[in-house]
Enzyme design. Structure first.
Site, PDB file in Angstrom:
ATOM      1  N   LYS A   1      -3.463  66.011  20.962  1.00  0.00           N
ATOM      2  CA  LYS A   1      -2.388  66.703  21.696  1.00  0.00           C
ATOM      3  C   LYS A   1      -1.056  65.965  21.574  1.00  0.00           C
ATOM      4  CE  LYS A   1      -3.433  64.633  26.215  1.00  0.00           C
ATOM      5  NZ  LYS A   1      -2.206  63.904  26.440  1.00  0.00           N
ATOM      6  N   THR A   2      -1.087  64.619  21.599  1.00  0.00           N
ATOM      7  CA  THR A   2       0.170  63.860  21.489  1.00  0.00           C
ATOM      8  C   THR A   2       0.810  64.113  20.127  1.00  0.00           C
ATOM      9  OG1 THR A   2      -0.778  62.178  22.937  1.00  0.00           O
ATOM     10  CG2 THR A   2       1.231  61.576  21.780  1.00  0.00           C
TER      11      THR A   2
ATOM     12  N   ASP B   1       3.286  67.689  28.918  1.00  0.00           N
ATOM     13  CA  ASP B   1       1.969  67.095  28.649  1.00  0.00           C
ATOM     14  C   ASP B   1       1.118  67.138  29.921  1.00  0.00           C
ATOM     15  OD1 ASP B   1      -0.015  65.753  27.305  1.00  0.00           O
ATOM     16  OD2 ASP B   1       0.870  63.771  27.569  1.00  0.00           O
ATOM     17  N   GLU B   2      -0.223  67.144  29.760  1.00  0.00           N
ATOM     18  CA  GLU B   2      -1.166  67.074  30.898  1.00  0.00           C
ATOM     19  C   GLU B   2      -0.827  68.140  31.955  1.00  0.00           C
ATOM     20  OE1 GLU B   2      -3.671  65.358  30.456  1.00  0.00           O
ATOM     21  OE2 GLU B   2      -3.272  63.395  29.590  1.00  0.00           O
TER      22      GLU B   2
ATOM     23  N   GLN C   1     -10.279  68.498  32.064  1.00  0.00           N
ATOM     24  CA  GLN C   1      -9.900  67.127  32.434  1.00  0.00           C
ATOM     25  C   GLN C   1      -8.993  67.093  33.672  1.00  0.00           C
ATOM     26  OE1 GLN C   1      -9.379  64.136  29.139  1.00  0.00           O
ATOM     27  NE2 GLN C   1      -9.103  65.964  27.910  1.00  0.00           N
TER      28      GLN C   1
ATOM     29  N   ARG D   1     -14.474  59.317  26.631  1.00  0.00           N
ATOM     30  CA  ARG D   1     -13.716  58.097  26.266  1.00  0.00           C
ATOM     31  C   ARG D   1     -14.405  57.388  25.104  1.00  0.00           C
ATOM     32  NH1 ARG D   1      -9.749  59.949  27.338  1.00  0.00           N
ATOM     33  NH2 ARG D   1     -11.044  61.733  27.801  1.00  0.00           N
TER      34      ARG D   1
END
Length: 666
Positions: A30-31, A212-213, A243, A596
């Site tokens: 995504k980044t 973002d997020e 998430q 993770r």
């Protein structure tokens, strides 16, 4: 990750025909989409960097984005906005302060500053009660509930008292020309609502938004984004409903659901290829999260190979669990020839870290703690450094308020409110305003005397701090304010002694730093704010140490090998999160933990957990069964009907070899 964007990433980067939601699964890049879209807007579409804003939640994420955009662009843009929501809020408020009746150099209060003010209005000395009140006020601000509205909806006496405290707290902040963390979002929203010309200016300045997020936004942040996007709705929102783990701090997953409703022409692009984890890890994560009701359907996949089975170890109790995890980690590190930084131990609550830290220290294994409290964040350290900050800069209003009220020096809330109002009108700091002739008639002589006495004390201290030994001035300061006695009045003996020890440690550190660097206390005081800032910043490179972290603090990170501990009913999911919507959030927290891991995942739980002096029976978390059994390998406890003796012996031999050669490697 491959050097070129995959097809959905490429589509997300280039889509500009209207509002866009990028549903980005864990580890799906995504980044990369956000940073490459910024470069695409500037270099291919002719956007000016000053007309683009990328907004995220943490300084770390903003810094990473800035670095990546810097590497992508030929010319480094100086006026591109990549910031957190709160940093953008500060920027808007500093520029438009006058419209809201603030001076541009208004103060920003942290949670501790707010705690002190709220405790004065709460009529309670109980810290847990004050924190609950603080949380309630924060929740009201984030849902855009005014003090008047809070009073109207108060259903009982306790809620009514909270609403009255909220009204007093808001009035005091305004009088002090100060804002708190929540105000950095709610005040820009209020500003845009009541000043359409200001909103128009910012909509024209920030012509494309990247968020973002998105699943972590609260009601106030959602409103701020809607206002900035305006009818043009030129934005890309990146988020993942799987998430969403921050409902406890006001985040509302409904904001994701609300996007298609508020923007009927919203385009949806899913990023489902995971570049982080093996097939087995993703299969378990997908199986687990399928038990939640879905906003948008998606399934992560990977071409990184099948990978090792996920191990589930049943331990006798939490001390044995810590011992088992550390021994397994050492053996795994030896077998894989890996480094300590490749490992993370993740848990639901900070209370689980103590036994792990003890084991790691016993085995001389380096570790770093995430989500723990920094030394400079401790209340007693902030109390004393507020005096030092004031010596370094008498215009530091939050430091002034904390110092003059901790311990109390006969300067009450009414005096400070009058001082704040006068300082706001005269555009002065509180310290400077106290000395003005025009302020004297604003209060009674008996109110003015202790205030001037405090200011004179700071002036004398500043004179000495530039000339006398650090230790002498620090000790005299602590005696003059009676800090040790005040601690004992505030807390029980054991806690007061611990807090006093921390203050003594600060004095020792300052004394040594003064001697080593040849600096006076006034010069050290000027460094304090910077030290505090650096203390909170994460370095660019992780040290070679095992990372200990809560699941919440681990979000956004990745590790080659992950150990998740305490995966039991009552811990994960938490005993206070049994309602259906809360269970879903706990399941998402487990999902975040699983995703993770890059190469191996190790889960453990206890048959009994020590609470105080008792051993409480435990059972495996329902989430373990929900991961599916195909890729899980169980050992230990009652589950270990066929122990892997051969594997255990081989590991023991490897451990013996490693320990025997330890001195050679050190």
């Amino acid at each position: 990750m491959s050097s070129l964007p995959n097809l959905p990433q490429r589509e997300a980067i280039r889509y500009l025909d209207g509002p866009l939601l990028v549903l980005a699964g864990a580890g799906s890049g995504k980044t990369r989409v956000i940073t490459q879209k910024i470069a695409y807007l500037i270099e291919d579409c002719g956007f000016s960097p000053s007309n683009i804003a990328a907004i995220t939640f943490t300084n770390k994420a903003a810094k990473e984005m800035q670095e990546r955009v810097g590497r992508l662009l030929k010319a480094k843009p100086s006026c591109l906005t990549i910031s957190t929501f709160h940093s953008l809020g500060v920027r808007i408020l500093r520029e438009e302060a006058k419209a809201l009746g603030y001076k541009p150099r208004f103060s920003i209060f942290d949670a501790n500053d707010s705690f002190g003010i709220i405790s004065d209005f709460s009529g309670s000395a109980d810290k847990a009660t004050i924190r609950r009140l603080q949380s309630t006020i924060s929740s009201w601000k984030n849902t855009r509930t005014s003090p008047d509205q809070a009073l109207k909806i108060a259903g009982n006496e306790s809620e009514k008292l909270a609403a009255l405290a909220f009204a007093s707290y808001s009035a005091t902040l305004k009088a002090y020309q100060a804002v708190d963390f929540d105000d950095l979002i709610s005040l820009p929203v209020e500003l845009f609502e009541h000043h359409p010309e200001v909103l128009d200016k910012w909509q024209n300045r920030l012509r494309y938004l990247l968020v973002d997020e998105y699943q972590d936004t609260n009601a106030c942040q959602y409103q701020m984004l809607k206002q900035l996007a305006g009818p043009r709705a030129a934005f890309t929102a990146v988020g993942d409903d799987d998430q969403a783990i921050y409902a406890w701090r006001g985040a509302d997953i409904e904001n994701l659901r609300g996007l298609p409703r508020d923007y009927p022409n919203l385009k949806l692009i899913k990023l489902e290829q995971n570049y982080r984890s093996t097939v087995r890890i993703l299969k378990a994560a997908n199986a687990l999260i399928s038990h939640n009701a879905k906003l948008f359907d998606k399934k992560l996949w990977s071409d990184l190979g099948h990978g090792d089975p996920i191990t589930v170890t049943v331990c006798k109790d939490n001390e044995k669990e810590a011992e088992s995890v550390v021994m397994k980690l050492q053996a795994h590190k030896f077998e894989q020839r890996s480094e300590f930084r490749d490992y993370a131990i993740l848990y639901r609550g900070n209370f689980q870290a103590r036994a792990l830290e003890q084991q790691l220290r016993d085995q001389r294994i380096p570790y770093a703690l995430s989500g723990g409290q920094s030394f400079f964040d401790k209340a007693e350290i902030k109390d004393i450094t507020s005096y030092l900050r004031l010596l370094a800069n008498s215009d530091d209003d939050p430091a002034f308020i904390r110092a003059v009220t901790t311990p109390k020096r006969g300067v009450g809330g009414a005096t400070l409110e009058a001082l704040g109002t006068y300082a706001g009108k005269r555009q002065l700091s509180l310290f400077a305003a106290a000395f003005e002739e025009g302020f004297a008639p604003c209060v009674q002589p008996r109110q003015l005397a202790p205030l001037l006495e405090f200011c004179a004390f700071i002036n004398r201290l500043e004179y000495r701090a530039a000339r006398e030994p650090v230790e002498q001035v620090m000790n005299d300061l602590l005696v003059a304010i009676g800090y040790e006695a005040w601690l004992h009045d505030e807390d029980d003996k054991r806690i007061a002694m611990l807090r006093w020890d921390n203050v003594q440690e600060l004095v020792k550190w300052l004394t040594k730093k003064g001697e080593d660097d040849g600096k006076s206390l006034i010069e050290l005081a000027q460094m304090i704010a910077l030290i505090n800032l650096l203390d909170k910043q994460e370095g660019d490179s992780r040290p070679d140490a095992v990372q200990l972290s809560t699941l919440h603090a681990a979000k956004g990170l990745e590790f080659r090998h992950v150990f998740m501990v305490g995966v039991e009913e009552g811990v994960l999911p938490h005993r206070e999160s049994q309602a259906p919507d809360k269970i879903e959030e706990e399941r998402r927290l487990m999902y975040v933990g699983i995703t993770r891991a890059q190469r191996s995942l190790h889960i453990s739980y206890c048959e009994k957990r020590k609470q105080g002096r008792e051993l409480i029976p435990c059972e495996a978390s329902r989430f373990i069964a929900e991961m599916g059994k195909d890729d899980l390998r169980f050992s230990g406890g009652k589950a270990d009907s066929t122990p892997d003796k051969a594997g255990g012996a081989a590991r023991l031999e490897a451990m013996k070899t490693m320990l025997a050669s330890k001195s050679r490697f050190q």
